[in-house]
Design an enzyme around this catalytic site. Structure first.
Site, PDB file in Angstrom:
ATOM      1  N   TYR A 132       0.849  -1.204   0.000  1.00  0.00           N
ATOM      2  CA  TYR A 132       0.000   0.000   0.000  1.00  0.00           C
ATOM      3  C   TYR A 132       0.885   1.255   0.000  1.00  0.00           C
ATOM      4  O   TYR A 132       0.621   2.218  -0.719  1.00  0.00           O
ATOM      5  CB  TYR A 132      -0.880  -0.059   1.241  1.00  0.00           C
ATOM      6  CG  TYR A 132      -1.756   1.132   1.532  1.00  0.00           C
ATOM      7  CD1 TYR A 132      -2.961   1.313   0.860  1.00  0.00           C
ATOM      8  CD2 TYR A 132      -1.421   2.052   2.522  1.00  0.00           C
ATOM      9  CE1 TYR A 132      -3.801   2.387   1.165  1.00  0.00           C
ATOM     10  CE2 TYR A 132      -2.245   3.121   2.834  1.00  0.00           C
ATOM     11  CZ  TYR A 132      -3.437   3.282   2.152  1.00  0.00           C
ATOM     12  OH  TYR A 132      -4.267   4.352   2.461  1.00  0.00           O
ATOM     13  N   HIS A 175      -9.819  -0.913   9.780  1.00  0.00           N
ATOM     14  CA  HIS A 175      -8.863  -0.253  10.669  1.00  0.00           C
ATOM     15  C   HIS A 175      -9.261  -0.526  12.124  1.00  0.00           C
ATOM     16  O   HIS A 175     -10.343  -1.049  12.398  1.00  0.00           O
ATOM     17  CB  HIS A 175      -8.849   1.258  10.409  1.00  0.00           C
ATOM     18  CG  HIS A 175      -8.132   1.619   9.157  1.00  0.00           C
ATOM     19  ND1 HIS A 175      -8.787   1.901   7.979  1.00  0.00           N
ATOM     20  CD2 HIS A 175      -6.814   1.727   8.875  1.00  0.00           C
ATOM     21  CE1 HIS A 175      -7.897   2.171   7.039  1.00  0.00           C
ATOM     22  NE2 HIS A 175      -6.697   2.073   7.550  1.00  0.00           N
TER      23      HIS A 175
HETATM   24  P1  NAP Z   1     -13.167   4.016   2.247  1.00  0.00           P
HETATM   25  O1  NAP Z   1     -14.175   4.325   3.296  1.00  0.00           O
HETATM   26  O2  NAP Z   1     -12.782   2.594   2.040  1.00  0.00           O
HETATM   27  O3  NAP Z   1     -13.676   4.623   0.888  1.00  0.00           O
HETATM   28  C1  NAP Z   1     -12.990   4.377  -0.295  1.00  0.00           C
HETATM   29  C2  NAP Z   1     -14.003   4.219  -1.372  1.00  0.00           C
HETATM   30  O4  NAP Z   1     -13.308   3.902  -2.580  1.00  0.00           O
HETATM   31  C3  NAP Z   1     -14.975   3.089  -1.159  1.00  0.00           C
HETATM   32  O5  NAP Z   1     -16.150   3.580  -0.575  1.00  0.00           O
HETATM   33  C4  NAP Z   1     -15.209   2.543  -2.574  1.00  0.00           C
HETATM   34  O6  NAP Z   1     -16.468   2.851  -3.095  1.00  0.00           O
HETATM   35  C5  NAP Z   1     -14.245   3.367  -3.431  1.00  0.00           C
HETATM   36  N1  NAP Z   1     -13.658   2.494  -4.424  1.00  0.00           N
HETATM   37  C6  NAP Z   1     -12.802   1.464  -4.206  1.00  0.00           C
HETATM   38  N2  NAP Z   1     -12.554   0.843  -5.380  1.00  0.00           N
HETATM   39  C7  NAP Z   1     -13.259   1.505  -6.333  1.00  0.00           C
HETATM   40  C8  NAP Z   1     -13.409   1.332  -7.732  1.00  0.00           C
HETATM   41  N3  NAP Z   1     -12.782   0.358  -8.383  1.00  0.00           N
HETATM   42  N4  NAP Z   1     -14.205   2.178  -8.409  1.00  0.00           N
HETATM   43  C9  NAP Z   1     -14.857   3.165  -7.744  1.00  0.00           C
HETATM   44  N5  NAP Z   1     -14.761   3.386  -6.437  1.00  0.00           N
HETATM   45  C10 NAP Z   1     -13.963   2.548  -5.733  1.00  0.00           C
HETATM   46  O7  NAP Z   1     -11.840   4.822   2.476  1.00  0.00           O
HETATM   47  P2  NAP Z   1     -11.600   6.136   3.341  1.00  0.00           P
HETATM   48  O8  NAP Z   1     -11.213   5.650   4.687  1.00  0.00           O
HETATM   49  O9  NAP Z   1     -12.724   7.107   3.163  1.00  0.00           O
HETATM   50  O10 NAP Z   1     -10.285   6.682   2.663  1.00  0.00           O
HETATM   51  C11 NAP Z   1     -10.290   7.789   1.780  1.00  0.00           C
HETATM   52  C12 NAP Z   1      -8.858   8.040   1.333  1.00  0.00           C
HETATM   53  O11 NAP Z   1      -8.035   8.342   2.469  1.00  0.00           O
HETATM   54  C13 NAP Z   1      -8.211   6.832   0.658  1.00  0.00           C
HETATM   55  O12 NAP Z   1      -7.454   7.267  -0.433  1.00  0.00           O
HETATM   56  C14 NAP Z   1      -7.321   6.227   1.740  1.00  0.00           C
HETATM   57  O13 NAP Z   1      -6.245   5.539   1.176  1.00  0.00           O
HETATM   58  C15 NAP Z   1      -6.906   7.467   2.492  1.00  0.00           C
HETATM   59  N6  NAP Z   1      -6.568   7.270   3.918  1.00  0.00           N
HETATM   60  C16 NAP Z   1      -7.426   6.581   4.743  1.00  0.00           C
HETATM   61  C17 NAP Z   1      -7.097   6.431   6.095  1.00  0.00           C
HETATM   62  C18 NAP Z   1      -8.026   5.725   7.072  1.00  0.00           C
HETATM   63  O14 NAP Z   1      -7.630   5.562   8.258  1.00  0.00           O
HETATM   64  N7  NAP Z   1      -9.228   5.339   6.685  1.00  0.00           N
HETATM   65  C19 NAP Z   1      -5.896   6.997   6.595  1.00  0.00           C
HETATM   66  C20 NAP Z   1      -5.084   7.701   5.722  1.00  0.00           C
HETATM   67  C21 NAP Z   1      -5.428   7.834   4.389  1.00  0.00           C
HETATM   68  P3  NAP Z   1     -17.802   1.955  -2.892  1.00  0.00           P
HETATM   69  O15 NAP Z   1     -18.123   2.061  -1.450  1.00  0.00           O
HETATM   70  O16 NAP Z   1     -18.761   2.602  -3.738  1.00  0.00           O
HETATM   71  O17 NAP Z   1     -17.425   0.549  -3.289  1.00  0.00           O
HETATM   72  P1  GDP Z   2      -2.330   1.022  11.057  1.00  0.00           P
HETATM   73  O1  GDP Z   2      -2.479   2.249  11.881  1.00  0.00           O
HETATM   74  O2  GDP Z   2      -2.058   1.336   9.618  1.00  0.00           O
HETATM   75  O3  GDP Z   2      -1.328   0.081  11.650  1.00  0.00           O
HETATM   76  O4  GDP Z   2      -3.699   0.264  10.986  1.00  0.00           O
HETATM   77  P2  GDP Z   2      -4.884  -0.096  11.979  1.00  0.00           P
HETATM   78  O5  GDP Z   2      -5.879   0.984  12.049  1.00  0.00           O
HETATM   79  O6  GDP Z   2      -5.345  -1.424  11.498  1.00  0.00           O
HETATM   80  O7  GDP Z   2      -4.279  -0.234  13.456  1.00  0.00           O
HETATM   81  C1  GDP Z   2      -3.428  -1.290  13.767  1.00  0.00           C
HETATM   82  C2  GDP Z   2      -3.074  -1.338  15.238  1.00  0.00           C
HETATM   83  O8  GDP Z   2      -4.243  -1.674  16.013  1.00  0.00           O
HETATM   84  C3  GDP Z   2      -2.064  -2.458  15.513  1.00  0.00           C
HETATM   85  O9  GDP Z   2      -1.267  -2.125  16.620  1.00  0.00           O
HETATM   86  C4  GDP Z   2      -2.968  -3.639  15.831  1.00  0.00           C
HETATM   87  O10 GDP Z   2      -2.305  -4.650  16.575  1.00  0.00           O
HETATM   88  C5  GDP Z   2      -4.046  -2.942  16.661  1.00  0.00           C
HETATM   89  N1  GDP Z   2      -5.332  -3.678  16.683  1.00  0.00           N
HETATM   90  C6  GDP Z   2      -5.881  -4.253  17.786  1.00  0.00           C
HETATM   91  N2  GDP Z   2      -7.008  -4.890  17.478  1.00  0.00           N
HETATM   92  C7  GDP Z   2      -7.221  -4.687  16.153  1.00  0.00           C
HETATM   93  C8  GDP Z   2      -8.264  -5.093  15.263  1.00  0.00           C
HETATM   94  O11 GDP Z   2      -9.218  -5.762  15.606  1.00  0.00           O
HETATM   95  N3  GDP Z   2      -8.148  -4.675  13.954  1.00  0.00           N
HETATM   96  C9  GDP Z   2      -7.097  -3.919  13.525  1.00  0.00           C
HETATM   97  N4  GDP Z   2      -7.074  -3.528  12.244  1.00  0.00           N
HETATM   98  N5  GDP Z   2      -6.099  -3.539  14.346  1.00  0.00           N
HETATM   99  C10 GDP Z   2      -6.153  -3.913  15.639  1.00  0.00           C
END
Ligand code: NAP
Ligand code: GDP
Length: 310
Positions: A132, A175
């Site tokens: 990733y 997550h």
């Molecule tokens: P998310 O809830 O998983 O939303 C991502 C969306 O991407 C999904 O809802 C999905 O749409 C869409 N998608 C995936 N494959 C697709 C495809 N082939 N065509 C069209 N749509 C597609 O993710 P998020 O947490 O909101 O993340 C938003 C951005 O922030 C991402 O770029 C992620 O990498 C980044 N980010 C996330 C985190 C985090 O902790 N969540 C942290 C840092 C950065 P559908 O639901 O319609 O399938």
């Molecule tokens: P990261 O921040 O990218 O590492 O991703 P996560 O949001 O998955 O957080 C991971 C951290 O949470 C690690 O330290 C895991 O061991 C801890 N963790 C504990 N329980 C869980 C669980 O049920 N799911 C996930 N994704 N992480 C967990």
């Protein structure tokens, strides 16, 4: 009139932006039912149809530590493809502001904390999520190259761990916050232990999705700014996974049954991010504190249990 295309429009961050902009008709929130962005042709048709002037690109193959460890090929290939397609179309259709999403988990594993925007490529990422991480690093490179070669205003934000309503609550792929909320909900229902993976010692900075959405909308209007920007709480706000688990267990009144499965991975110990660039530009960030954010997210999960992603 501006036309703003939001990819990943019904995901965690997309839904938060949608809530803020409400009925503003300049926004179009697309999702995978409308267009499969892994297909260049479909992606191009979407751009042809909406002719966006600005793009917020959130769509990605996203997941927590265990998805990153178990699905490395998908995490690399799907993210590279989706970013390639959306950026290429953004250039082709003359988009004047593009915001892509990196993550603080893509920084070098061995580094000096707090990490800042300049150190992104200075060493290999943590082994648990390097697929990733390399795909996302290429997103930064691709944006930079379009800026350098064509003068396109394509930039990336670098958020820390995001959480909130509309997250993915799947037990295996999610997550930590949505995963533990779902686990605790089931543990209480089935009168079993609430099992938290790892030692609970790793540290993370968490940002509530509504807060991140506010900064993305603000950046979208800032046409001049085009460098990567960390969007995170202060380093002092770092929270242990153990504290997160306790806050969640408290919401369910199930603290007595919290246990750790130390046979599972801890992942990266910390990835403390420096938000001083954001604070200098924005001023007081006024972020939701983790206690309130978890309270709201648990409430949303309970109210939407039947229909949420899980
Ligand atoms: P998310 O809830 O998983 O939303 C991502 C969306 O991407 C999904 O809802 C999905 O749409 C869409 N998608 C995936 N494959 C697709 C495809 N082939 N065509 C069209 N749509 C597609 O993710 P998020 O947490 O909101 O993340 C938003 C951005 O922030 C991402 O770029 C992620 O990498 C980044 N980010 C996330 C985190 C985090 O902790 N969540 C942290 C840092 C950065 P559908 O639901 O319609 O399938
Ligand atoms: P990261 O921040 O990218 O590492 O991703 P996560 O949001 O998955 O957080 C991971 C951290 O949470 C690690 O330290 C895991 O061991 C801890 N963790 C504990 N329980 C869980 C669980 O049920 N799911 C996930 N994704 N992480 C967990």
């Amino acid at each position: 009139m501006e036309k703003i295309l939001v990819t990943g429009g019904r995901g965690l961050v997309g839904a938060a932006i949608n809530k803020i902009v409400g009925s503003d008709s300049s926004y179009h929130f697309t999702n995978s039912s409308e267009t499969d962005l892994y297909e260049y042709k479909s992606c191009r048709e979407l751009f042809q149809k909406y002719q966006p002037t600005k793009v917020i690109h959130l769509a990605a193959n996203v997941g927590g530590l265990f998805k990153n460890m178990n699905q490395k090929v998908d995490m690399l290939e799907k993210n590279i493809i989706i970013n390639y397609n959306v950026i290429k179309c953004s250039h082709e259709f003359g988009v004047k502001k593009f915001i892509g999403c990196l993550s603080t988990c893509i920084f070098p594993d061995e580094t000096v904390y707090p990490i800042n925007e300049d150190t992104l490529h200075n060493g290999p990422p943590h082994s648990s999520n390097y697929a990733y991480a390399y795909a996302k690093r290429m997103l930064e490179i691709q944006c930079r190259l379009y800026r350098e070669q064509y003068g396109d205003n394509f930039m990336c934000i670098i958020p820390t761990n995001i959480y909130g309503p509309h997250d993915n609550f799947n037990l295996n792929d999610s997550h930590v916050i949505p995963g533990l909320i779902h686990k605790c909900y089931l543990a209480k229902k089935e009168e079993k232990d609430f099992l938290v993976f790892g030692t609970g010692r790793p540290l993370r900075q968490f940002i509530y999705s509504d807060d991140l959405a506010k900064f993305i909308i603000w950046l979208l209007d800032n046409l001049e700014y085009n460098e990567s920007l960390i969007v995170s709480p202060d380093p002092a706000e770092e929270t242990s996974i153990g504290k997160i688990a306790e806050l969640i267990a408290n919401e369910f009144n199930y603290l007595d049954k919290l246990r750790y499965d130390t046979s599972k991975s801890d992942g990266q110990y910390r990835k403390t991010a420096d938000n001083s660039k954001l604070k200098k530009m924005y001023g007081d960030l006024d972020l939701t504190n983790i206690e309130d954010g978890i309270k709201k997210t648990v409430k949303w999960f309970k109210n939407n249990y039947n229909t949420c992603r899980k």
